[in-house]
Design a protein around this motif. Sequence first.
Motif, short mmCIF file in Angstrom:
data_model
loop_
_atom_site.label_atom_id
_atom_site.label_comp_id
_atom_site.label_asym_id
_atom_site.label_seq_id
_atom_site.Cartn_x
_atom_site.Cartn_y
_atom_site.Cartn_z
N THR A 1 0.45 -5.27 -7.09
CA THR A 1 -0.06 -4.16 -6.40
C THR A 1 -1.40 -4.74 -5.06
OG1 THR A 1 -1.63 -4.30 -8.43
CG2 THR A 1 0.21 -2.95 -8.66
N TYR B 1 -6.27 -10.09 -2.11
CA TYR B 1 -6.18 -8.58 -1.23
C TYR B 1 -4.48 -8.01 -2.15
CZ TYR B 1 -8.71 -9.97 2.59
OH TYR B 1 -9.58 -10.40 3.22
N GLU C 1 -8.56 -0.36 5.76
CA GLU C 1 -9.37 0.32 6.43
C GLU C 1 -9.87 -0.28 7.70
OE1 GLU C 1 -13.15 3.18 4.55
OE2 GLU C 1 -11.29 2.78 3.32
N THR D 1 -5.05 -4.32 -4.15
CA THR D 1 -6.53 -4.18 -4.84
C THR D 1 -7.37 -3.26 -3.94
OG1 THR D 1 -7.48 -6.71 -4.13
CG2 THR D 1 -6.76 -6.75 -5.94
N PRO D 2 -8.08 -3.40 -4.34
CA PRO D 2 -9.55 -2.22 -3.64
C PRO D 2 -9.89 -3.48 -2.20
CG PRO D 2 -10.18 -2.55 -5.81
CD PRO D 2 -9.00 -3.02 -6.21
N GLU D 3 -9.76 -4.52 -2.79
CA GLU D 3 -10.00 -5.29 -1.37
C GLU D 3 -9.11 -5.11 -0.27
OE1 GLU D 3 -12.59 -6.76 -5.12
OE2 GLU D 3 -10.95 -6.34 -4.83
N LEU E 1 -7.54 -2.72 -0.31
CA LEU E 1 -7.50 -1.13 0.44
C LEU E 1 -8.71 -1.37 1.29
CD1 LEU E 1 -6.20 0.85 -2.64
CD2 LEU E 1 -5.14 0.89 -0.71
N ASN E 2 -9.20 -1.91 1.05
CA ASN E 2 -10.66 -2.62 1.81
C ASN E 2 -10.31 -2.61 3.26
OD1 ASN E 2 -11.95 -0.85 0.20
ND2 ASN E 2 -13.11 -2.27 -0.13
N LYS F 1 -2.77 -8.49 -6.00
CA LYS F 1 -2.73 -8.54 -7.62
C LYS F 1 -1.05 -8.94 -7.75
CE LYS F 1 -3.42 -6.28 -11.77
NZ LYS F 1 -4.17 -5.04 -12.06
N HIS G 1 2.03 2.11 -3.90
CA HIS G 1 0.23 2.30 -4.32
C HIS G 1 0.73 3.48 -5.21
CE1 HIS G 1 -3.67 1.20 -5.53
NE2 HIS G 1 -4.46 2.78 -5.04
N PRO G 2 -0.17 3.39 -6.01
CA PRO G 2 -0.18 3.24 -7.22
C PRO G 2 0.91 2.25 -7.46
CG PRO G 2 -0.41 5.21 -7.83
CD PRO G 2 -0.21 5.60 -6.64
N LYS H 1 1.17 -1.62 -0.16
CA LYS H 1 -0.38 -0.19 -0.26
C LYS H 1 0.81 1.04 0.53
CE LYS H 1 -3.53 2.69 2.59
NZ LYS H 1 -3.82 3.00 3.95
#
Length: 150
Positions: free
Chosen positions: A106, A90, A116, A108-110, A112-113, A92, A58-59, A55
Amino acid sequence: MRIEEAIKQGKFSNNFHKALVNLIFTSNWLRDANAEIFKKYDILPQHFNALRIIKGRHPKPVSAGEIKEVLLDKASDVTRLLDKLVKQGYVKRQLCEYNRRKMDITITPEGLNLLEELETPMKAFYEDLGTRITSEEAQQLSDLLDKIRT
């Protein structure tokens, strides 16, 4: 609880021996306490550490070697850690377009979620430590640990 009580040992050969035993015992205690938080999410502290590293870039992608360099647990098998994170969705992993011998990792949105979602229990964990020692004592402890490694 004092280290002597925790491990039922009344004598140490000297204060350096006692400090080392206490450091190892406390490190394991902290690891186990963190593991309880991560168990709910089916990850280990090493996975959390890797996700935070990924993270942090990221990106932009990061390589497994770059993760290994800064991973807190140097004995971890980075490939196996990443395999699980990929399987869970989580992170890629894909071939680097500039160096086909390197993998780009990298988050993934999952992923990052997940990080969080973990913010709240981790913040509570840190705040609990703040009920045990002051901020100044935490800084002093950190400075002493740095000094041990120099």
